[in-house]
Design an enzyme around this catalytic site. Sequence first.
Site, mmCIF file in Angstrom:
data_model
loop_
_atom_site.group_PDB
_atom_site.id
_atom_site.type_symbol
_atom_site.label_atom_id
_atom_site.label_comp_id
_atom_site.label_asym_id
_atom_site.label_seq_id
_atom_site.Cartn_x
_atom_site.Cartn_y
_atom_site.Cartn_z
ATOM 1 N N ARG A 156 -1.378 2.690 -5.452
ATOM 2 C CA ARG A 156 -1.066 1.959 -4.060
ATOM 3 C C ARG A 156 -0.684 0.535 -4.232
ATOM 4 O O ARG A 156 -0.658 -0.401 -3.342
ATOM 5 C CB ARG A 156 -1.964 2.071 -2.847
ATOM 6 C CG ARG A 156 -1.975 3.830 -2.756
ATOM 7 C CD ARG A 156 -2.491 4.071 -1.131
ATOM 8 N NE ARG A 156 -1.711 3.550 -0.169
ATOM 9 C CZ ARG A 156 -0.732 4.278 0.450
ATOM 10 N NH1 ARG A 156 -0.443 5.451 -0.471
ATOM 11 N NH2 ARG A 156 -0.019 3.735 1.115
ATOM 12 N N LEU A 157 -0.375 0.123 -5.455
ATOM 13 C CA LEU A 157 0.027 -1.176 -5.568
ATOM 14 C C LEU A 157 1.408 -1.431 -5.808
ATOM 15 O O LEU A 157 2.276 -1.806 -6.877
ATOM 16 C CB LEU A 157 -0.782 -1.751 -7.061
ATOM 17 C CG LEU A 157 -2.397 -1.837 -6.874
ATOM 18 C CD1 LEU A 157 -2.681 -2.239 -8.474
ATOM 19 C CD2 LEU A 157 -2.755 -2.606 -5.927
#
Length: 198
Positions: A176-177
């Site tokens: 989720r970066l």
Amino acid sequence: MTEPTPDTEPFALFSAWLAEAEQSEPNDPNAMCLATSTPDGFPTARMVLLKGLDPRGFVFFTNHNSRKGGQLLANPRASLNFHWKSLRRAVRVEGLVEQVSAAESDEYYATRPRRSRIGAWASDQSHHLGSRAELEQAVADTEARFPGEDVPRPPHWGGFRVLPSRIEFWRDMPFRLHDRRVFHAAAGGGWTSETLYP
């Protein structure tokens, strides 16, 4: 795959992403979620199809008497969200809305299948429908009214163009970066951009 950079022109980047989506998405790569608002500010959203893109903005067509049409005429502001799951990408657009010209609406309307042009007359879009038979009768009545190939554009049917003030490009990344680059329309023309935290 095309990636956004600080020097990217956002319409060119969007066109490249859409072209890549057309090669991978199984259905309707031009589908977008259109968000409008009610007179008291309550947001509403639905899926529509992008039918035009030019240096001014993103174009779609609808019945102006529909719920979304009425909302846009009363409050000409909208947001769009494209999500291409096969590419793990999304684009978000925010801006003011204008009606496209009658000539532009006529040009697109003429490309639609005859049955779709009949439907534009027969459907009182977003209003109460008593039964499916009622709709089928309206279609039959409209076909009798326009028996040939020539089905003129209804006066209540046409296009809207979202004039973007903000366009955000999102790429899914591990853990989720995600990558997020947002472009802001500059007052004197052109664009500024920045990267956002995921």
